[in-house]
Write a protein that holds these residues in place. Sequence first.
Motif, PDB file in Angstrom:
ATOM      1  N   GLU A 236       0.796  -1.229   0.000  1.00 21.40           N
ATOM      2  CA  GLU A 236       0.000   0.000   0.000  1.00 21.40           C
ATOM      3  C   GLU A 236       0.834   1.288   0.000  1.00 21.40           C
ATOM      4  O   GLU A 236       0.772   2.079   0.946  1.00 21.40           O
TER       5      GLU A 236
ATOM      6  N   LYS B  67       1.541   5.125  -1.014  1.00 19.36           N
ATOM      7  CA  LYS B  67       0.591   6.220  -1.197  1.00 19.36           C
ATOM      8  C   LYS B  67       0.309   6.438  -2.683  1.00 19.36           C
ATOM      9  O   LYS B  67      -0.836   6.661  -3.091  1.00 19.36           O
TER      10      LYS B  67
ATOM     11  N   SER C  50      -7.394  -1.266  -3.416  1.00 19.01           N
ATOM     12  CA  SER C  50      -6.317  -0.569  -2.727  1.00 19.01           C
ATOM     13  C   SER C  50      -6.544   0.944  -2.786  1.00 19.01           C
ATOM     14  O   SER C  50      -7.157   1.457  -3.720  1.00 19.01           O
ATOM     15  N   LYS C  51      -6.028   1.621  -1.773  1.00 15.25           N
ATOM     16  CA  LYS C  51      -6.095   3.086  -1.741  1.00 15.25           C
ATOM     17  C   LYS C  51      -4.927   3.722  -2.502  1.00 15.25           C
ATOM     18  O   LYS C  51      -4.863   4.953  -2.618  1.00 15.25           O
TER      19      LYS C  51
ATOM     20  N   LYS D 225      -2.733   5.361  -5.130  1.00  9.71           N
ATOM     21  CA  LYS D 225      -2.994   6.124  -6.350  1.00  9.71           C
ATOM     22  C   LYS D 225      -2.049   5.636  -7.451  1.00  9.71           C
ATOM     23  O   LYS D 225      -0.840   5.571  -7.253  1.00  9.71           O
TER      24      LYS D 225
END
Length: 618
Positions: A307, A309, A333-334, A336
């Motif tokens: 994960e 950012k 998933s967060k 970007k």
Amino acid sequence: MTQKIANLKRLGLLALFHYTVFCLTLALAYLIRFDFSWPPYADSAWVKMIFFIAGAKCLVFGLGGHFSGWWFYVTIKDLAKLGQSAFLCFLLVFGFAYLRVFESSLPRSVPVIDFFLSVCFLGGVRASWRVVREEFVPFFTGVHQRRVLFVGADLTTGRFAYHLHADPDMPYRVVGFLSPDPAPVRQSLGHIPVLGNVEDLEAIVHRHHINDLFILAGTLSGNRLRKIMKLCGKINLELKVIPQAECRLGNQTIPIRKINIEDLLQRDPVRLDDAVIRSLVHSRRVMVTGAGGSIGSEICRNLMKYEPKELILLGRGENRIFFIEGELKQHESKTKLTPVIADVSNLSRMTQIFSRSRPEIIFHAAAHKHVPLMEDNVSEAVRNNVFGTKNVADLAHQFQSEAFVLISTDKAVRPTSVMGMTKHMAERYVLSMSRDSSTKFMVTRFGNVLGSVGSVVPIFEKQIRVGGPITVTDPKMERYFMTIPEAAGLVLQAAGMGDGGEIFVLNMGNPVRITELAKDMIRLAGLPEESIEIVYSGLRPGEKLYEELYYENESMLATGHAKLMMAQHHPHAADEVRRQVASLGSNIEGPDCEIRAKLEEFIPTYQKAMQLEVKRAG
């Protein structure tokens, strides 16, 4: 609407079945209590009490979710859940008895007897339903099932075997296990016996009429698997593999496949220190150059589970970047995802990207890798491999990135090719920067990667598909091989362990003779070894028979990881390296022969491939 009506009917039938069972168990509990004589007060009030208690128990079981789900797949957890609900009913009925809620008498031993009767009857019905479906339905329906042995006597193998055994739709019947150890560690796993060890395979196959041998991927080394494959071919036994990463317990089918070349070259499974890698990349902005390539894309896949950012997918080929971005978007998933089309040798474009994205961790995988092609395109090899690396490394220092990892190659050691020399110069430049920069500059060095674009495996597959011949450079040629996931995982591991200035050398195991690799692939295609001709073409420009992972003067030091070694080296002075790179830059538009001469001047260990092999032969 039709499905909803069907579900309601099913719910009603299950509720009626449970209600009937509860009435019968209560009545039977009374009979047991009074030595199978009806109690003297068995009047209408007594009957109403039984009906009321049975209704209350149905309510408890309904709220407990026992009227949903499929009994085909009943498990120990389901039976434990049944016991919990039955215990709640026991407390309820015992409370009725203690408080004397009913006019008719309710002996206090009746709730205890009723509890055991309810558990035994309902549990027996559910378990019997599954036994009938798994053991008898295939027999009576005439489904032909192949008799199977599993290699492995551990709990993981046992779970997969039972899942396979429990699915009557699968055309397999698990007969037993073979221990990979010299002696069986246990007599059985559940009711499935451990029949012996791998050395007893031929006798066990004949004795039990076995059709298939199953192995969990990654549980045996390539050498042991190769021996088993040869023995299976000798006794006409099908050898198949269950990919561990793809298997899912529950109601999904196990994806059984045939053995492939990656299995034969498999070493002990790589254990990664997830905590170390997570501490490096979690919630950070991470850039991967060459993100569309074989190694770059696998690094991206690995990074997603930690994960970051932001993950910057940088590459020159738009199609590859498009496809890897689309694949990674499927992850929940967060992180970007930022796809970027750029050429690392274009400094102004790379500066623009760094100023906008400010990557904190950089994995530099972008490079030209094909040896013969780079022999004929020297300036392009230098521009991409040397100046592309220089641009990214300089920008990492300028924008104060935390870590920079160069993906290098064994061809940089004692190079015999332009590609090897350019990667050697890239290593030299990156390591020289580690002395005076706050950025941690590291190098990871490894050999050939199975399945990568242009590797021998897909080439051999195409040649076998058309009937041959298979083209091998030389009968003596050897290469180190590693699977793509293994290489990418160890690159991340090295990045998490490094403090800057290290050359991490991935443990590639023993080198593989290319001729033997070709023969293995012919056998895996289901063909006799002699059915495909192997033709030797001779060394191409820049190629050598044997690859090396480190120089003789580089001491190999242990790290905290069994699959990673560290080459102790003496980095060149930064001023000297910059002077050499600037000299290459001033000749970049000149004739290839002049650029090659400069590379040979700066790398005294360079030797032409044929000269090196003559020295070795002598």
